[in-house]
Design a protein around this motif. Structure first.
Motif, PDB file in Angstrom:
ATOM      1  N   LYS A  54     -39.910   8.714 -15.324  1.00 34.49           N
ATOM      2  CA  LYS A  54     -39.933   9.965 -16.069  1.00 34.49           C
ATOM      3  C   LYS A  54     -38.721  10.801 -15.683  1.00 34.49           C
ATOM      4  O   LYS A  54     -38.251  10.728 -14.549  1.00 34.49           O
ATOM      5  CB  LYS A  54     -41.214  10.766 -15.766  1.00 34.49           C
ATOM      6  N   THR A  60     -30.879  18.093 -23.783  1.00 33.16           N
ATOM      7  CA  THR A  60     -31.975  18.728 -23.055  1.00 33.16           C
ATOM      8  C   THR A  60     -32.018  18.254 -21.608  1.00 33.16           C
ATOM      9  O   THR A  60     -32.244  19.053 -20.687  1.00 33.16           O
ATOM     10  CB  THR A  60     -33.322  18.412 -23.744  1.00 33.16           C
ATOM     11  N   MET A  61     -31.817  16.951 -21.392  1.00 32.62           N
ATOM     12  CA  MET A  61     -31.788  16.421 -20.025  1.00 32.62           C
ATOM     13  C   MET A  61     -30.645  17.038 -19.215  1.00 32.62           C
ATOM     14  O   MET A  61     -30.828  17.419 -18.048  1.00 32.62           O
ATOM     15  CB  MET A  61     -31.620  14.902 -20.054  1.00 32.62           C
ATOM     16  N   MET A  92     -31.495  20.528 -18.120  1.00 31.32           N
ATOM     17  CA  MET A  92     -32.426  20.540 -16.990  1.00 31.32           C
ATOM     18  C   MET A  92     -31.722  20.171 -15.686  1.00 31.32           C
ATOM     19  O   MET A  92     -31.994  20.748 -14.629  1.00 31.32           O
ATOM     20  CB  MET A  92     -33.580  19.571 -17.263  1.00 31.32           C
ATOM     21  N   GLU A 120     -32.098  26.988 -24.491  1.00 32.05           N
ATOM     22  CA  GLU A 120     -32.258  26.056 -25.609  1.00 32.05           C
ATOM     23  C   GLU A 120     -32.439  26.851 -26.888  1.00 32.05           C
ATOM     24  O   GLU A 120     -32.920  27.988 -26.858  1.00 32.05           O
ATOM     25  CB  GLU A 120     -33.492  25.165 -25.426  1.00 32.05           C
ATOM     26  N   SER A 132     -40.866  27.334 -24.905  1.00 30.57           N
ATOM     27  CA  SER A 132     -40.406  25.949 -24.966  1.00 30.57           C
ATOM     28  C   SER A 132     -40.299  25.516 -26.419  1.00 30.57           C
ATOM     29  O   SER A 132     -40.882  26.149 -27.313  1.00 30.57           O
ATOM     30  CB  SER A 132     -41.358  25.019 -24.214  1.00 30.57           C
ATOM     31  N   LYS A 150     -40.385  18.538 -28.368  1.00 34.46           N
ATOM     32  CA  LYS A 150     -39.365  17.509 -28.189  1.00 34.46           C
ATOM     33  C   LYS A 150     -39.960  16.121 -28.381  1.00 34.46           C
ATOM     34  O   LYS A 150     -41.147  15.904 -28.206  1.00 34.46           O
ATOM     35  CB  LYS A 150     -38.743  17.607 -26.790  1.00 34.46           C
ATOM     36  N   THR A 156     -37.149  11.344 -26.073  1.00 32.43           N
ATOM     37  CA  THR A 156     -35.964  11.449 -25.223  1.00 32.43           C
ATOM     38  C   THR A 156     -35.619  12.883 -24.890  1.00 32.43           C
ATOM     39  O   THR A 156     -34.594  13.148 -24.265  1.00 32.43           O
ATOM     40  CB  THR A 156     -34.746  10.818 -25.916  1.00 32.43           C
ATOM     41  N   GLY A 157     -36.432  13.817 -25.331  1.00 32.29           N
ATOM     42  CA  GLY A 157     -36.120  15.219 -25.095  1.00 32.29           C
ATOM     43  C   GLY A 157     -35.385  15.872 -26.246  1.00 32.29           C
ATOM     44  O   GLY A 157     -34.983  17.027 -26.155  1.00 32.29           O
ATOM     45  N   LYS A 158     -35.222  15.152 -27.351  1.00 34.74           N
ATOM     46  CA  LYS A 158     -34.547  15.713 -28.526  1.00 34.74           C
ATOM     47  C   LYS A 158     -35.458  16.724 -29.203  1.00 34.74           C
ATOM     48  O   LYS A 158     -36.646  16.474 -29.408  1.00 34.74           O
ATOM     49  CB  LYS A 158     -34.177  14.585 -29.495  1.00 34.74           C
TER      50      LYS A 158
END
Length: 531
Positions: free
Chosen positions: A241, A264-265, A268, A450, A504, A507, A510-512
């Motif tokens: 993860k 997004t990754m 973070m 974001e 938030s 997503k 993949t965090g898209k």
């Protein structure tokens, strides 16, 4: 001499040339290529023993782990088709995919028992269930145990297949639009082999590379890493993860050289308080994909991690790689800001891809970075088609070109820049507004963590842009402040008519950011998601 092209040749090469080199690191487990090869043999023989036949679809629902990577080869060695399923899909979607694909076997991580139980009665073709767990683990579920299956299977090479390079090797289902079912994307042995070679060339991979699998292997062919890195004898480091602390530790511990991230990754990772406490000296390149990233993100990554950072672009339908934001040699001495802006662009076509940006008449747009057209491509990397959907295939593959649905400009050097998805273009009072352009401006504001810009209904203009934003921790901003920021940088008609703050954004795997989910709230009661 004509030899069928197949990614299985990458496995053969790695086992022959790098048998004792570490192939996979997964938690506290490590496997050499020799051990990896034995395990894929056992998987293939286990599938044959359970009655899997040539062309059968074998489904996997799993986090990134060594077992899913083994499936990328073992399933193909058995002559079957690998079907990795997005772990974020709903039970209804998973049932649809298993039935639509006519999968005969389902391998799944125990964490997903509650996804599988409610749909078992509705599964029409799945005959075998296998739990992806250690030999000593047991669960209240009638399924075989993966490690026990391997233990009783032969370690020898399975019966040799006469490969047809144009046969389907992998089947990936894309997320359906609202009200539509996911579509299966068929990738052939030939496409995967040639795409693997393209990734090797694009990222200059060799046996010294260790890559961290941040991108889920159930997502767009793992961006080609399962094939390309194996071919060159590199080391696969699995990540269950996404977690910034774990990523930093693994980069330092396993001497990671290259990683793929979505925006997004990366956000973070840059936000992680302990970032400066780790050694990133092994890192050579970070590739950002999934959605266009602001150039400020490229700058921050390069300055803090001391490695090259570029954009990349592709789709499930193209295996996926199409472009790279790597600089031409004579552009490397550009001023830093100009260089970062260029590296954040969608980039240049990679080897093996013929890419054009065309207007509605099918003519190439001018290289002036202003005229917008649709990206179309011709390549061996492009899918065979959508599974059992010839009419849908015909809509996107026309006259020998694949129409991506992505709208872009081209600069004088040939660098493409996506300005929006065709479906995400906001048409307000007859004017086309690129949501990504507004998002780029918002990301320039120091408080924005974001954001997503969508079109919402408007009686006068049809639809108008609206921004949904998440603020960075410890920052504050008012709607009027952000609107003023946009007015100073955008044409009046492009400025969002409203800004909404949220904790938030929804997503995907993949965090898209999922704009189609965000839109639902504002378009309820309308037949279409445009006015």
């Amino acid at each position: 001499m004509i030899i069928p092209l197949t990614p299985l040749d990458f496995r053969r090469r790695a086992l022959k040339l790098y048998p004792e080199k570490t192939a996979v690191v997964c938690g506290d487990k490590k496997f050499t290529y020799r051990e990896f090869g034995i395990r894929t043999n056992k998987l293939a023989n286990g599938l044959l023993d359970m009655g899997v036949k040539r062309g059968d679809r074998v489904a996997f629902i799993s986090y990134n782990c060594h077992r899913l990577l083994e499936a990328y080869y073992g399933v193909l060695q058995a002559g079957a088709v690998l079907l990795p399923i997005n772990i974020r899909f709903s039970p209804r979607e998973i049932a649809y995919i298993l039935n639509d694909s006519e999968a005969t076997a389902l391998f799944f991580n125990p964490d997903f028992i509650d996804l599988i139980k409610p749909i078992m009665i509705n599964l029409k073709t799945v005959k075998n269930f296998v739990m992806l767990c250690d030999e000593n683990e047991s669960y209240d579920f009638d399924a075989d145990n993966y490690e026990k299956m391997l233990a009783r299977s032969s370690p020898n090479d399975p019966p040799e297949l006469e490969i047809d390079e144009n046969e389907m090797a992998e089947l990936f289902y894309t997320s359906g639009t609202t009200g539509a079912n996911p579509k299966g994307v068929m990738l052939t042995h030939r496409s995967l082999y040639l795409h693997g070679l393209g990734v090797i060339i694009t990222h200059n991979l060799n046996d010294s590379d260790a890559m961290l699998h941040t991108i889920p292997l159930f997502h767009v062919n793992g961006w080609g890493t399962p094939q390309a890195l194996t071919c060159m004898g590199g080391t696969h480091v699995m990540l269950k993860k996404f977690d910034p602390e774990t990523i930093c530790r693994l980069i330092e511990q396993e001497k990671i050289t290259k990683i793929f991230l979505v925006h997004t990754m990366a956000n973070m990772l840059m936000k992680y308080p302990g970032l400066n406490n780790h050694d990133f000296s092994s890192l050579k390149r970070i590739v950002l994909g999934g959605a266009p990233a602001p150039w400020q993100m490229i700058k921050e990554i390069e300055q803090r991690l001391k490695c090259e950072c570029i954009a990349g672009y592709g789709l499930t339908e193209t295996s996926p790689y199409l472009t790279s934001g790597a600089l031409k040699s004579y552009l490397m001495n550009e001023p830093e800001e100009a260089r970062w802006i260029r590296q954040a662009r969608t980039g240049l076509e990679v080897v093996g891809v013929d890419l054009r940006v065309v207007n509605e008449q099918g003519e190439d747009v001018q290289r002036n970075d202003r005229e917008v057209g649709e990206i179309i491509v011709r390549s061996n990397y492009v899918m065979q088609g959508y599974w059992k959907l010839p009419q849908e295939t015909a809509k996107v593959i026309r006259d020998g070109w694949f129409y991506t649905g992505d709208m872009a400009t081209v600069d004088k050097e040939g660098y493409v820049k996506i300005v929006d998805r065709k479906k995400d273009i906001i048409i307000s009072g007859g004017e086309n507004i690129a949501s990504i352009e507004i998002e780029r401006v918002l990301y320039e504001h120091p408080a924005i963590y974001e954001c997503a810009v969508i079109g919402v209904p408007d009686e006068k203009w049809g639809e108008v842009p609206k921004a949904i934003v998440v603020l960075k921790e410890g920052y504050t901003a008012e709607e009027e402040e952000l609107l003023k920021h946009c007015r100073e940088r955008l044409a009046k008609f492009k400025v969002p008519k409203s800004i909404e703050f949220t904790d938030s954004l929804p997503k995907g795997g993949t965090g898209k950011i999922l704009k189609r989910v965000i839109r639902e709230k504002y378009w309820q009661g309308y037949e279409k998601r445009v006015y």
